[in-house]
Design a protein around this motif. Structure first.
Motif, mmCIF file in Angstrom:
data_model
loop_
_atom_site.group_PDB
_atom_site.id
_atom_site.type_symbol
_atom_site.label_atom_id
_atom_site.label_comp_id
_atom_site.label_asym_id
_atom_site.label_seq_id
_atom_site.Cartn_x
_atom_site.Cartn_y
_atom_site.Cartn_z
ATOM 1 N N GLU A 26 0.849 -1.190 0.000
ATOM 2 C CA GLU A 26 0.000 0.000 0.000
ATOM 3 C C GLU A 26 0.886 1.242 0.000
ATOM 4 O OE1 GLU A 26 -2.988 -0.316 -0.508
ATOM 5 O OE2 GLU A 26 -3.813 -2.098 0.452
ATOM 6 N N GLU A 27 0.411 2.306 -0.649
ATOM 7 C CA GLU A 27 1.158 3.566 -0.682
ATOM 8 C C GLU A 27 0.317 4.660 -0.030
ATOM 9 O OE1 GLU A 27 1.993 2.861 -5.236
ATOM 10 O OE2 GLU A 27 0.411 1.885 -4.078
ATOM 11 N N LEU A 28 1.001 5.639 0.520
ATOM 12 C CA LEU A 28 0.305 6.779 1.102
ATOM 13 C C LEU A 28 0.277 7.971 0.154
ATOM 14 C CD1 LEU A 28 1.723 6.539 4.720
ATOM 15 C CD2 LEU A 28 -0.647 6.215 4.062
ATOM 16 N N LEU A 29 1.161 7.955 -0.845
ATOM 17 C CA LEU A 29 1.252 9.051 -1.805
ATOM 18 C C LEU A 29 1.209 8.486 -3.214
ATOM 19 C CD1 LEU A 29 4.180 10.995 -0.116
ATOM 20 C CD2 LEU A 29 1.781 11.659 -0.072
ATOM 21 N N SER A 30 0.546 9.194 -4.111
ATOM 22 C CA SER A 30 0.537 8.775 -5.512
ATOM 23 C C SER A 30 1.872 9.131 -6.154
ATOM 24 C CB SER A 30 -0.617 9.452 -6.259
ATOM 25 O OG SER A 30 -0.485 10.854 -6.182
ATOM 26 N N ASP A 31 2.133 8.536 -7.315
ATOM 27 C CA ASP A 31 3.438 8.698 -7.964
ATOM 28 C C ASP A 31 3.753 10.157 -8.288
ATOM 29 O OD1 ASP A 31 3.783 5.983 -7.800
ATOM 30 O OD2 ASP A 31 2.974 5.601 -9.805
ATOM 31 N N ASP A 32 2.728 10.930 -8.709
ATOM 32 C CA ASP A 32 2.976 12.310 -9.102
ATOM 33 C C ASP A 32 2.613 13.316 -8.013
ATOM 34 O OD1 ASP A 32 0.343 11.729 -9.239
ATOM 35 O OD2 ASP A 32 -0.007 12.523 -11.248
ATOM 36 N N ALA A 33 2.461 12.824 -6.775
ATOM 37 C CA ALA A 33 2.118 13.716 -5.668
ATOM 38 C C ALA A 33 3.374 14.268 -5.015
ATOM 39 C CB ALA A 33 1.277 12.970 -4.636
ATOM 40 N N LYS A 34 3.270 15.509 -4.541
ATOM 41 C CA LYS A 34 4.331 16.122 -3.760
ATOM 42 C C LYS A 34 3.816 16.338 -2.347
ATOM 43 C CE LYS A 34 6.267 18.505 -7.784
ATOM 44 N NZ LYS A 34 6.588 19.823 -8.394
ATOM 45 N N THR A 35 4.719 16.408 -1.411
ATOM 46 C CA THR A 35 4.293 16.600 -0.022
ATOM 47 C C THR A 35 4.822 17.916 0.518
ATOM 48 O OG1 THR A 35 6.211 15.415 0.856
ATOM 49 C CG2 THR A 35 4.208 14.137 0.450
ATOM 50 N N LEU A 36 4.033 18.518 1.394
ATOM 51 C CA LEU A 36 4.432 19.725 2.106
ATOM 52 C C LEU A 36 4.444 19.413 3.593
ATOM 53 C CD1 LEU A 36 2.252 22.387 0.240
ATOM 54 C CD2 LEU A 36 4.672 21.868 -0.137
ATOM 55 N N PRO A 37 5.439 19.911 4.325
ATOM 56 C CA PRO A 37 5.473 19.656 5.769
ATOM 57 C C PRO A 37 4.449 20.517 6.504
ATOM 58 C CG PRO A 37 7.272 21.105 5.146
ATOM 59 C CD PRO A 37 6.584 20.714 3.865
ATOM 60 N N THR A 38 4.107 20.095 7.716
ATOM 61 C CA THR A 38 3.283 20.909 8.615
ATOM 62 C C THR A 38 4.067 21.135 9.895
ATOM 63 O OG1 THR A 38 2.238 19.031 9.738
ATOM 64 C CG2 THR A 38 1.225 19.778 7.666
ATOM 65 N N HIS A 39 3.483 21.850 10.843
ATOM 66 C CA HIS A 39 4.196 22.085 12.105
ATOM 67 C C HIS A 39 4.312 20.812 12.929
ATOM 68 C CE1 HIS A 39 -0.074 22.790 13.230
ATOM 69 N NE2 HIS A 39 0.285 22.145 14.319
ATOM 70 N N ASN A 40 3.571 19.773 12.557
ATOM 71 C CA ASN A 40 3.707 18.475 13.212
ATOM 72 C C ASN A 40 4.505 17.564 12.278
ATOM 73 O OD1 ASN A 40 3.265 15.779 14.202
ATOM 74 N ND2 ASN A 40 1.542 16.571 15.399
ATOM 75 N N GLU A 41 5.668 17.118 12.724
ATOM 76 C CA GLU A 41 6.566 16.348 11.851
ATOM 77 C C GLU A 41 5.972 15.023 11.405
ATOM 78 O OE1 GLU A 41 9.116 14.201 15.460
ATOM 79 O OE2 GLU A 41 10.097 15.617 14.101
ATOM 80 N N LYS A 42 4.944 14.541 12.096
ATOM 81 C CA LYS A 42 4.318 13.274 11.729
ATOM 82 C C LYS A 42 3.211 13.444 10.679
ATOM 83 C CE LYS A 42 6.554 10.523 14.583
ATOM 84 N NZ LYS A 42 7.403 9.425 14.085
ATOM 85 N N ILE A 43 2.852 14.692 10.366
ATOM 86 C CA ILE A 43 1.745 14.943 9.433
ATOM 87 C C ILE A 43 2.256 15.742 8.244
ATOM 88 C CG2 ILE A 43 -0.564 15.920 9.196
ATOM 89 C CD1 ILE A 43 -0.881 15.682 12.203
ATOM 90 N N MET A 44 1.893 15.262 7.034
ATOM 91 C CA MET A 44 2.282 15.954 5.807
ATOM 92 C C MET A 44 1.037 16.236 4.975
ATOM 93 S SD MET A 44 5.516 13.507 4.852
ATOM 94 C CE MET A 44 4.513 12.051 5.160
ATOM 95 N N ILE A 45 1.195 17.177 4.031
ATOM 96 C CA ILE A 45 0.105 17.494 3.102
ATOM 97 C C ILE A 45 0.480 16.931 1.738
ATOM 98 C CG2 ILE A 45 -1.204 19.316 1.970
ATOM 99 C CD1 ILE A 45 -0.620 21.087 4.400
ATOM 100 N N SER A 46 -0.403 16.107 1.188
ATOM 101 C CA SER A 46 -0.179 15.533 -0.139
ATOM 102 C C SER A 46 -0.797 16.443 -1.195
ATOM 103 C CB SER A 46 -0.803 14.136 -0.217
ATOM 104 O OG SER A 46 -0.718 13.630 -1.531
ATOM 105 N N LYS A 47 0.023 16.854 -2.148
ATOM 106 C CA LYS A 47 -0.461 17.713 -3.233
ATOM 107 C C LYS A 47 -0.803 16.838 -4.443
ATOM 108 C CE LYS A 47 -0.625 21.509 -2.903
ATOM 109 N NZ LYS A 47 -1.724 22.356 -2.365
ATOM 110 N N ASP A 48 -1.974 16.236 -4.396
ATOM 111 C CA ASP A 48 -2.423 15.353 -5.479
ATOM 112 C C ASP A 48 -3.096 16.165 -6.586
ATOM 113 O OD1 ASP A 48 -2.539 12.202 -4.371
ATOM 114 O OD2 ASP A 48 -2.477 13.733 -2.814
ATOM 115 N N PRO A 49 -3.173 15.595 -7.790
ATOM 116 C CA PRO A 49 -3.913 16.260 -8.876
ATOM 117 C C PRO A 49 -5.376 16.438 -8.497
ATOM 118 C CG PRO A 49 -2.559 14.466 -9.731
ATOM 119 C CD PRO A 49 -2.520 14.358 -8.245
ATOM 120 N N THR A 50 -5.995 17.517 -8.962
ATOM 121 C CA THR A 50 -7.393 17.807 -8.630
ATOM 122 C C THR A 50 -8.215 17.954 -9.907
ATOM 123 O OG1 THR A 50 -6.935 20.178 -8.560
ATOM 124 C CG2 THR A 50 -6.756 18.961 -6.483
#
Length: 642
Positions: free
Chosen positions: A570-594
């Protein structure tokens, strides 16, 4: 009080039947007591002769005097029933009976001595001799009962300890010592602490609470039988995940049972036996929870109206429990499962009597049923956890997945926007990433739809999505399934020897939901740092060994093959997704296509019509248009990919 003591003394109701072979008959006890009295006479005579050379018995016949004393003493033994009690269960009452019998004997013999002095002018025995006899006879009778009682106590404790599990306590810190002391002070527990275990090497000759300290090296170099131990108690809170795994691997290798104890702060002595449990696989997969800014979360929920869809499910019900701690004005718990909804109603009303709840039996796919709920209550937060999630079932029934996972999400999201809900938080899954099954694809379609509503003109609601891995202990998850199979004696069934999954706990997952609801600005998909993936075969091995069995010997493991739509990783991010950090190091924002709302809304309306017609092929074909990365695996729908 005295009358009750007197009644017990003279009643003699603790008589032992001769037919009861476990206890000595009364006449034997009386015979032993008479023997002790005779020994006391001779002992007193020996002591008096050593102390004073003069004659201590004035009567010509010493035997007559001895016989008279014994006769009087036996008479009072009969009066006070000193021989009637079960010696191993002697109490203060039995001791008091002995004291009274000895005292009355001395009094009567002393009085007879004085009367004889008045009549004939001489005593028949010295008073010091009588006092000495009183002391020696009473002490002899008392010590006999004390030794018998102690003997049976030792035998009983030996038998108990033979049935108890011989355990080591991991650690030599104050917490470990306190737990060991609590076990030692509670003889009813089925554990016998035989020592402590530490990684340090400078404690070989030291001891704690009179118990030896074992080194890790000693455990490594010896077998379970050499060490004569059955298991180890660990305090999970005192160790890191890596330390815990290292020790557990060693204990499982040595076939030692592993027990977990809470920390002293959480331990209630009355519940000590209940608090010590077998270590579970969840304890090894559990990680340090997300740190939640409780003040911000509290502000978002305090005195607010909250809606939780799927509120009777594993995730939904835990969201409700956590939200209830922040004293909201109202929590509406919505679910289509009648019995689970009733069960959670009973639990929540008992656990949170100060919180106002409303329990609604409804299907999120029925907009006409759900909209009046939005009209009636001015919701501030909506947590959307309602979904069909079981991959094989959904693969067989794609129309139901679309109606609930896609149309249901559209209904709740659009109503949230229409009625100006402040924040909408949807629970998604890692199976939505590069989906290989209908369930994952339907959740990805829901993600796209929810994200698109964010940018609709006039919308003020913040739409937030959270993406999870597998949740430990949730309904239908692999761990409860394995537990049931192990309890039934096996076999444990695994689809593929190389299959791996990410895991998190239910509270951990729900903390992520609450955190996302506070930090989201709208339109984000939050993903969680899930740590390292877990190989399901290794998981099964550990669960079998933690249950006290040997894999492939006591419990068989068989492979059933990948189920329709199932993939190895299983994957948490798609192949063309980018991630952005948040103030919590355990949580990221996935920038998926919309997608634009108008585009996906047209496709959702199209797939909804196909679902109403129950046209499986058409449903999946349209779903593959909505989610282009959806490639079926081990499924009848693979033909659509060609």
């Amino acid at each position: 009080m005295f009358s009750s003591v007197r009644k017990k003394m003279f009643r003699g109701d603790n008589v032992v039947n001769l037919s009861d072979v476990r206890y000595l008959p009364r006449w034997i006890i009386l015979g032993i007591d008479i023997l002790i009295l005779i020994i006391s006479l001779f002992l007193s005579t020996y002591i008096i002769e050593k102390i004073s050379p003069r004659e201590f018995i004035y009567h010509e016949e010493q035997t007559v005097v001895f016989g008279f004393i014994i006769l009087i003493n036996v008479l009072f033994m009969y009066v006070f029933k000193t021989y009637a009690g079960i010696i191993r269960h002697s109490t203060f009452i039995d001791l008091f009976k002995l004291l009274m019998a000895s005292f009355c004997t001395s009094f009567v013999v002393g009085a007879s001595n004085i009367i004889l002095l008045w009549i004939s002018g001489e005593k028949f025995i010295l008073t010091p001799y009588l006092i000495l006899y009183f002391i020696t006879s009473f002490m002899g009778l008392f010590l006999f009962r004390l030794y018998v009682k102690e003997f049976f106590h030792i035998v009983r404790e030996y038998r108990r300890s033979a049935l108890k599990k011989r355990i080591l306590v991991l650690g030599i810190d104050e917490q470990s010592i306190a737990i060991a002391r609590a076990i030692l002070d509670n003889p009813s527990l089925p554990y016998q602490v035989v020592g402590f275990l530490t990684q340090r090497t400078d404690s070989k000759r030291a001891s704690l609470l009179g118990k030896p300290i074992y080194s890790k090296k000693r455990i490594e170099e010896n077998t379970k039988d050499d060490l004569i131990i059955d298991g180890v108690i660990v305090i999970k809170e005192m160790m890191s995940k890596d330390e815990m795994n290292s020790w557990v691997n060693l204990f499982l290798e040595k076939d030692l049972r592993i027990y977990k104890s809470p920390s002293v702060q959480k331990l209630r002595e009355s519940d000590l036996g209940v608090s010590i449990k077998n270590l579970q696989i969840e304890d090894l997969l559990n990680r340090r929870p997300i740190k939640i800014e409780n003040e911000e979360v509290r502000t978002r929920h305090f005195n607010k109206n909250i809606l939780v869809t799927g509120g009777a499910g594993s995730i939904g019900s835990e969201i409700v429990r956590q939200v209830a701690q922040f004293n909201p004005a109202l929590i509406v718990v919505l679910d289509q499962a009648e019995t689970p909804l009733y069960d959670i109603e009973l639990e929540l009303k008992e656990k949170f009597p100060q919180v106002r709840f409303k329990f609604v039996l409804a299907d999120v796919s029925n907009k006409y049923r759900v909209e009046p709920i939005f009209e009636m209550y001015n919701f501030s937060m909506v947590y959307h956890a309602a979904a069909y999630k079981h991959v094989p079932l959904v693969e067989e029934n794609p129309h139901e997945a679309i109606l609930v996972n896609v149309l249901g999400s559209k209904n709740i999201a659009t109503l949230s926007s229409k009625y100006k809900v402040n924040r909408f938080v949807m629970v998604s899954t890692d199976k939505a990433v590069n989906p290989t099954n209908v369930m994952g694809a339907s959740k990805r379609a829901a993600e796209l739809l929810v994200q698109s509503i964010q940018n609709v003109e006039g919308n003020t609601t913040k739409f937030i999505t959270t993406r999870f891995g597998n949740v430990l202990g949730s309904n239908g998850s692999v761990i409860p399934h394995f537990k049931r199979q192990i309890e039934a004696g096996g076999p444990v069934t695994i689809t593929h020897p190389d299959i791996v999954r990410y895991f998190m706990t239910i509270p951990e997952a729900c903390e992520l939901v609450l955190q996302a609801g506070t930090m989201g600005k709208g339109g984000e998909i939050f993903v969680f740092d899930m740590g390292d993936p877990v190989k399901i075969l290794d998981l099964a091995h550990r669960m079998i060994k933690l249950s006290g069995f040997e894999p492939h010997v006591d419990i068989k493991i068989i492979y059933t093959g990948l189920r329709p739509g199932e993939k190895l990783y299983e994957e948490l991010l798609s192949d063309d997704a980018k991630t952005l950090p948040t103030h919590n190091e355990k949580i990221m924002i996935s920038k998926d296509p919309t997608l634009e709302y108008s585009e996906i809304d047209t496709l959702v309306n199209l797939i909804t019509k196909a679902s109403i017609k129950r046209d499986k092929t058409d449903i999946v074909r349209i779903l593959k248009i909505i989610v282009p990365e959806f490639k079926s695996n081990n499924s009848i729908y693979e033909v659509l990919d060609n």
